[in-house]
Design a protein around this motif. Structure first.
Motif, PDB file in Angstrom:
ATOM      1  N   MET A 265       0.850  -1.497   0.533  1.00  0.00           N
ATOM      2  CA  MET A 265      -0.156  -0.183  -0.070  1.00  0.00           C
ATOM      3  C   MET A 265       0.689   1.499   0.039  1.00  0.00           C
ATOM      4  SD  MET A 265      -2.773   1.680   2.852  1.00  0.00           S
ATOM      5  CE  MET A 265      -2.867   3.385   2.998  1.00  0.00           C
TER       6      MET A 265
ATOM      7  N   THR B  94      -7.861   6.718   0.350  1.00  0.00           N
ATOM      8  CA  THR B  94      -7.389   5.690   1.113  1.00  0.00           C
ATOM      9  C   THR B  94      -8.022   6.441   3.023  1.00  0.00           C
ATOM     10  OG1 THR B  94      -5.356   5.695   0.188  1.00  0.00           O
ATOM     11  CG2 THR B  94      -5.157   5.309   2.655  1.00  0.00           C
TER      12      THR B  94
ATOM     13  N   THR C 252      -9.191  -0.825   7.538  1.00  0.00           N
ATOM     14  CA  THR C 252      -7.935  -2.366   7.211  1.00  0.00           C
ATOM     15  C   THR C 252      -6.849  -1.564   8.602  1.00  0.00           C
ATOM     16  OG1 THR C 252      -7.916  -1.906   5.441  1.00  0.00           O
ATOM     17  CG2 THR C 252      -9.055  -3.784   6.344  1.00  0.00           C
ATOM     18  N   ASN C 253      -6.154   0.035   7.792  1.00  0.00           N
ATOM     19  CA  ASN C 253      -5.381   1.302   7.944  1.00  0.00           C
ATOM     20  C   ASN C 253      -5.337   1.448   9.522  1.00  0.00           C
ATOM     21  OD1 ASN C 253      -4.036  -0.219   5.488  1.00  0.00           O
ATOM     22  ND2 ASN C 253      -5.963   1.183   4.792  1.00  0.00           N
TER      23      ASN C 253
ATOM     24  N   LEU D 232       0.133  -6.923  15.818  1.00  0.00           N
ATOM     25  CA  LEU D 232      -0.064  -7.124  14.306  1.00  0.00           C
ATOM     26  C   LEU D 232      -0.307  -8.799  14.253  1.00  0.00           C
ATOM     27  CD1 LEU D 232       3.398  -5.307  13.784  1.00  0.00           C
ATOM     28  CD2 LEU D 232       1.317  -5.225  12.033  1.00  0.00           C
TER      29      LEU D 232
ATOM     30  N   GLU E  57      -5.511  -8.745   9.923  1.00  0.00           N
ATOM     31  CA  GLU E  57      -6.158  -8.747   8.092  1.00  0.00           C
ATOM     32  C   GLU E  57      -5.544  -6.559   8.344  1.00  0.00           C
ATOM     33  OE1 GLU E  57      -9.379  -8.650  11.304  1.00  0.00           O
ATOM     34  OE2 GLU E  57      -7.381  -9.178  11.168  1.00  0.00           O
TER      35      GLU E  57
ATOM     36  N   ASN F  80      -2.976  -3.694   8.588  1.00  0.00           N
ATOM     37  CA  ASN F  80      -1.848  -2.289   8.259  1.00  0.00           C
ATOM     38  C   ASN F  80      -1.216  -1.471   9.042  1.00  0.00           C
ATOM     39  OD1 ASN F  80      -1.207  -3.702   5.528  1.00  0.00           O
ATOM     40  ND2 ASN F  80      -3.285  -2.176   4.651  1.00  0.00           N
TER      41      ASN F  80
ATOM     42  N   HIS G  47       8.495  -5.561   8.034  1.00  0.00           N
ATOM     43  CA  HIS G  47       7.342  -6.146   8.660  1.00  0.00           C
ATOM     44  C   HIS G  47       6.358  -5.563   7.448  1.00  0.00           C
ATOM     45  CE1 HIS G  47       3.465  -7.248  10.250  1.00  0.00           C
ATOM     46  NE2 HIS G  47       4.476  -8.083  11.270  1.00  0.00           N
ATOM     47  N   PRO G  48       5.913  -7.023   6.374  1.00  0.00           N
ATOM     48  CA  PRO G  48       5.020  -5.680   5.105  1.00  0.00           C
ATOM     49  C   PRO G  48       3.819  -5.392   5.909  1.00  0.00           C
ATOM     50  CG  PRO G  48       4.479  -8.561   6.011  1.00  0.00           C
ATOM     51  CD  PRO G  48       5.475  -7.842   6.845  1.00  0.00           C
ATOM     52  N   ARG G  49       3.073  -5.436   6.867  1.00  0.00           N
ATOM     53  CA  ARG G  49       2.155  -4.477   7.422  1.00  0.00           C
ATOM     54  C   ARG G  49       2.139  -3.923   8.316  1.00  0.00           C
ATOM     55  NH1 ARG G  49      -1.149  -7.742  10.270  1.00  0.00           N
ATOM     56  NH2 ARG G  49       0.103  -9.175  10.414  1.00  0.00           N
ATOM     57  N   VAL G  50       3.565  -2.786   8.609  1.00  0.00           N
ATOM     58  CA  VAL G  50       3.757  -2.292   8.573  1.00  0.00           C
ATOM     59  C   VAL G  50       4.480  -0.831   7.630  1.00  0.00           C
ATOM     60  CG1 VAL G  50       5.755  -0.547  10.290  1.00  0.00           C
ATOM     61  CG2 VAL G  50       4.531  -3.132  11.076  1.00  0.00           C
ATOM     62  N   ILE G  51       3.256   0.099   7.747  1.00  0.00           N
ATOM     63  CA  ILE G  51       3.641   0.476   5.803  1.00  0.00           C
ATOM     64  C   ILE G  51       4.434   1.808   6.111  1.00  0.00           C
ATOM     65  CG2 ILE G  51       1.934  -0.822   4.631  1.00  0.00           C
ATOM     66  CD1 ILE G  51      -0.032   1.626   5.176  1.00  0.00           C
TER      67      ILE G  51
END
Length: 291
Positions: free
Chosen positions: A1, A73, A99-100, A124, A129, A131, A156-160
């Motif tokens: 994202m 967003t 989700t964010n 996390l 689900e 971010n 980490h793929p979900r710490v954007i």
């Protein structure tokens, strides 16, 4: 994202009875969308998250989601003083369709850096689900999201991303240069140009409630390569930014939003309304930048 563009840190409008004014909130959202913002951040510090009831938070989330739909967003604040409370806030935010999430360190508990990292890992792991956008604002939490924590979460793929609101430009430079797995978002309004020069591509922006067209113009000029044009926008806005950063930020953003045509009410206690002198000084710099 990808975090990109201007994302207003939304004010929470209150009516004359002190209740959340959802009609005004919807109108503000539409004006900012028309100005070209990329999304919104409800329930942050500018939105007086800490002064709202849980029911009010859920209703605000619902209004923002309904009005914006897929036109921007959405990144919702979900914070508290301990891990249990934050998890509860995240649950209701996820249930509202978000989700964010923008997550600051727990305030009052004063966790160590090791404890803070464990706190983020618990979030996390509990919500696969979502971010997470880290929120570093030590003047409010008295806890910094230290560079060791940033480094540990960099891949980490979900710490954007991270909203960096410390006022310490050196932190922004270090993140932009050495922690490229985490997107840098400006959270220090008076340093926006510097942030963009060091790699930020978004600005989570309280002043966007006051003059969304101007901050969108700044972003568009910078990203199109017109650095001097972006600098001119910031030069025009800087007296207002300096006034905001001098104290009573929430009250001044709400007063600026009022000067822009929206009755958003006063900030909730313990914050007090601006004095007549403070309003006069803010109106002076506001009107000067409109010329």
């Amino acid at each position: 994202m990808k975090l990109n563009g201007i994302l207003p840190a939304l004010v929470t409008p209150f009516d004359q009875a002190g209740k959340v004014d959802h009609e005004t909130l919807a109108t503000i959202l539409e004006k900012q969308l028309a100005a070209g913002v990329s999304g919104f951040v409800p329930l942050g510090s500018t939105g007086e998250y800490y002064a709202l009831t849980n029911d009010e938070r859920r209703q605000i989330l619902a209004t923002v989601k309904e009005v914006v739909g897929n036109r921007g967003t959405l990144i919702a604040g979900a914070n508290g003083s301990c891990t249990r409370e934050v998890l509860e806030q995240i649950r209701q935010t996820v249930d509202a369709g978000y989700t964010n999430l923008l997550i600051a360190p727990p305030y009052y508990a004063l966790p160590s850096q090791e404890e803070l990292l464990a706190h983020y890992h618990t979030i996390l792991e509990s919500f696969p689900e979502i971010n997470v956008v880290l929120y570093n604002y030590p003047i409010r939490t008295n806890v910094e999201v230290g560079m060791d924590v940033v480094a540990a979460l960099n891949d980490h793929p979900r710490v954007i991303g991270i909203k960096e609101s410390s006022g310490n430009l050196l932190r922004a430079i270090e993140i932009g240069e050495h922690h490229k797995g985490i997107q840098l978002s400006c959270g220090s309004d008076d340093q926006a140009l510097d942030f963009y020069l060091w790699g930020a591509s978004s600005w989570i922006c309280g002043p966007a409630n006051i003059f969304p067209e101007k901050v969108v113009d700044f972003h568009r000029k910078f990203t199109s390569g017109d650095i001097h044009g972006a600098q001119d926008v910031m030069r025009n806005l800087f007296p207002v930014m300096a006034n905001l950063e001098s104290g009573k930020f929430v009250q001044k953003v709400k007063y600026g939003t009022e000067l822009s045509g929206f009755k958003v009410g006063n900030a909730r206690a313990p914050l007090l309304p601006l004095t007549d002198d403070e309003k006069t000084e803010f109106r002076r710099v506001f009107e000067a930048c409109q010329g």
